[in-house]
Design a protein around this motif. Sequence first.
Motif, short mmCIF file in Angstrom:
data_model
loop_
_atom_site.label_atom_id
_atom_site.label_comp_id
_atom_site.label_asym_id
_atom_site.label_seq_id
_atom_site.Cartn_x
_atom_site.Cartn_y
_atom_site.Cartn_z
N GLY A 1 0.85 -1.23 -0.05
CA GLY A 1 -0.04 0.00 0.31
C GLY A 1 0.99 1.31 -0.11
N ASP A 2 1.99 1.05 0.61
CA ASP A 2 2.93 2.42 0.40
C ASP A 2 3.11 2.91 -0.98
OD1 ASP A 2 2.94 2.17 3.27
OD2 ASP A 2 4.93 1.19 3.47
N PHE A 3 3.15 2.10 -1.84
CA PHE A 3 3.64 2.42 -3.19
C PHE A 3 2.53 2.90 -4.18
CE2 PHE A 3 6.72 -0.36 -1.79
CZ PHE A 3 7.92 0.23 -2.28
N VAL A 4 1.11 2.97 -3.46
CA VAL A 4 -0.04 3.55 -4.26
C VAL A 4 0.16 4.93 -4.12
CG1 VAL A 4 -2.37 3.61 -4.27
CG2 VAL A 4 -1.22 1.51 -3.71
N ASN A 5 0.04 5.84 -5.12
CA ASN A 5 0.14 7.07 -5.39
C ASN A 5 -1.33 7.87 -5.33
OD1 ASN A 5 -0.87 7.02 -7.92
ND2 ASN A 5 0.96 7.28 -9.00
N ARG A 6 -1.56 8.95 -5.13
CA ARG A 6 -2.63 9.71 -5.11
C ARG A 6 -3.85 9.14 -6.53
NH1 ARG A 6 0.72 13.09 -7.45
NH2 ARG A 6 0.14 14.22 -9.09
N LYS A 7 -3.09 8.88 -7.44
CA LYS A 7 -4.03 8.36 -8.71
C LYS A 7 -4.37 6.66 -8.57
CE LYS A 7 -2.50 12.09 -11.66
NZ LYS A 7 -2.04 12.38 -12.94
N GLY A 8 -4.01 6.15 -7.43
CA GLY A 8 -4.19 4.93 -7.39
C GLY A 8 -3.19 3.46 -8.02
N GLU B 1 16.97 11.55 -6.72
CA GLU B 1 16.46 10.81 -5.61
C GLU B 1 15.47 9.90 -5.76
OE1 GLU B 1 17.14 11.06 -1.94
OE2 GLU B 1 18.70 12.54 -2.35
N ALA B 2 16.06 8.76 -5.90
CA ALA B 2 14.96 7.50 -6.48
C ALA B 2 15.06 6.61 -5.42
CB ALA B 2 15.55 6.84 -7.98
N LYS B 3 14.12 6.60 -4.47
CA LYS B 3 14.07 5.60 -3.45
C LYS B 3 12.85 5.50 -2.59
CE LYS B 3 16.34 8.73 0.14
NZ LYS B 3 17.67 8.73 0.96
N TRP B 4 11.90 6.41 -3.19
CA TRP B 4 10.74 6.93 -2.12
C TRP B 4 9.49 6.19 -2.76
CZ3 TRP B 4 11.02 8.83 2.71
CH2 TRP B 4 12.14 9.48 2.92
N PRO B 5 8.63 5.58 -2.14
CA PRO B 5 7.19 5.06 -2.53
C PRO B 5 6.48 6.06 -3.14
CG PRO B 5 7.84 4.14 -0.41
CD PRO B 5 8.67 5.11 -0.48
N GLY B 6 5.49 5.60 -3.90
CA GLY B 6 4.55 6.80 -4.60
C GLY B 6 3.56 7.50 -3.56
N SER B 7 3.32 6.89 -2.63
CA SER B 7 2.75 7.77 -1.58
C SER B 7 3.14 8.86 -0.94
CB SER B 7 1.65 6.64 -0.44
OG SER B 7 2.88 6.24 0.29
N VAL B 8 4.67 8.81 -0.81
CA VAL B 8 5.30 9.92 -0.18
C VAL B 8 5.15 11.24 -0.78
CG1 VAL B 8 7.60 10.55 0.59
CG2 VAL B 8 6.88 8.19 0.79
N HIS B 9 4.76 12.39 -0.23
CA HIS B 9 4.51 13.66 -0.74
C HIS B 9 6.08 14.20 -1.17
CE1 HIS B 9 3.40 17.78 -1.16
NE2 HIS B 9 2.24 17.53 -1.30
N ASP B 10 5.90 15.24 -2.27
CA ASP B 10 7.24 15.68 -2.74
C ASP B 10 7.85 16.66 -1.80
OD1 ASP B 10 6.00 14.60 -5.04
OD2 ASP B 10 5.86 16.46 -6.12
N SER B 11 7.28 17.27 -0.80
CA SER B 11 7.77 18.15 0.07
C SER B 11 8.67 17.44 1.36
CB SER B 11 6.90 19.18 0.86
OG SER B 11 5.94 18.22 1.38
N ARG B 12 8.30 16.11 1.43
CA ARG B 12 8.87 15.36 2.48
C ARG B 12 10.17 14.71 1.59
NH1 ARG B 12 7.56 9.37 4.64
NH2 ARG B 12 9.39 9.18 5.83
#
Length: 348
Positions: free
Chosen positions: A174-181, A201-212
Motif C-alpha cells: 500500500g505504500d507504493f500506491v500514489n494519489r491516482k491509485g 533521488e529515486a528511493k521513495w514509494p509513490g505515496s510519499v509527498h514531494d515536500s517530504r
Amino acid sequence: MSCPFLRQQLAEVARTIRRAFRINRVLRDRQDPLAQRESVIVERYRFSREGVIYIINLLEPHIKCSTRRSRALTTAQTVCIALRFFASGTFLYTIGDAENLVKSAVCRAIRKVYLALKQFLRVFVVFPSHLRPQVVKQIFCMTNSMCPSGFPNVIGAIDCTHIPIKAPPGPNEGDFVNRKGVHSINVQMVCDAMFHITNVEAKWPGSVHDSRIFRESHLCTLFQRGDFDGILLGDRGYACRQHFMKPFSDPNPGPQTRYNAALARTRARIEMTFGQLKERFQCLKGLRVAPDRACDIIVACAILHNIATIRKERTPVVEVQPDDDLQPVHLDQPSGRAARDRIVEHHF
C-alpha cells in the motif's frame, strides 16, 4: 494430355529466372550487435554507433566476462541488450526471442549494466552542474523572455515524477500506491538549463509527498548549510536556502503576473527533461520489476540521459505533459515572502 517434356522445359526456365533475380542473403554476425545500419542502431538503442561504443568502453571493466566458456555474452552484446530494454521497456522474453537468448540471460545482462552504471552516478550527475554556477544562472536568464533580466539566481529546476511499477508483494504494498491509485516510485530530480540531470533521488514509494522527499534529501541539507548561493525552481515553488516560496495565488496585473509567468516558464525545463527522459527510455513508462530494482534502473536511465545529452545524441520528440492537478503544500515562511517581494520589486 499435356506433354511431360514441355513441363520439364518450363520448370527449367522458371529455375533460371529465379536464379537471375535471387538476392544473396547476408547473415548478420550476432557476436557484433552493431553490424547494422545507423538508423536501426539509433532506433533500437537510442544512441548512435559511436555513443554505444563509448558506453561499451566505459562499462567494459565492470561487466566483461573473464572467460568465453559456455559462449558467454560479449561486452557489446550485454550493453546492447540492456539499452534495448531501456529504450523499449518490453518484456524480457521478447528481447530474448530477438537475440536468441533465454529470459534469465537477458535479466542478468540488464542487471549487470544498470549496477555498473550506478558506479558512475557521481561522475555524470553533478550538482549544480558540470559548468560553473554563474554560467548556469546566465543560461537560465537567457531562456526567460518574461523578464528583461531573466529570473534571477537560478541554478536548477526541481520537481518529482512518478514511475509506475507493478504491485510489489508483502505488507508494504500500500505504500507504493500514489494519489491516482497507481503503484509507483516517486522520483525527485533537478536539472540545469541544458536539460542535464544534476540530482536524482529515486528511493521513495509513490505515496510519499514531494515536500517530504526534498526535506529528507541530501540536497536540502546542502542548502540549509548554505553551500550553494542560488535558487531551485519547481512547481512547488522554489527553495532559497532554508525557504520555500510559491507563486502568487491571486496575482495583481503587472509585476506579480510577470513573476508567476517567469517562474512557470523557467521551471518548465524540468518538465521538458522528464519528457525527454521518458521518451528516450520507454521502460520508465512502466517497470515490471521489484521496487529496489526499479530504483536502480531509474538511476541508470538518468545517467544514460546525461551521457546522451552531453554527447548531443538525437533528442526525442517530447509530448506535452498534462499539468499536475495536485494542490501542493507550500512552506511559505515570512522570510520567503520577503525574498519573493524583493525579486518582484527589483526584477519585474
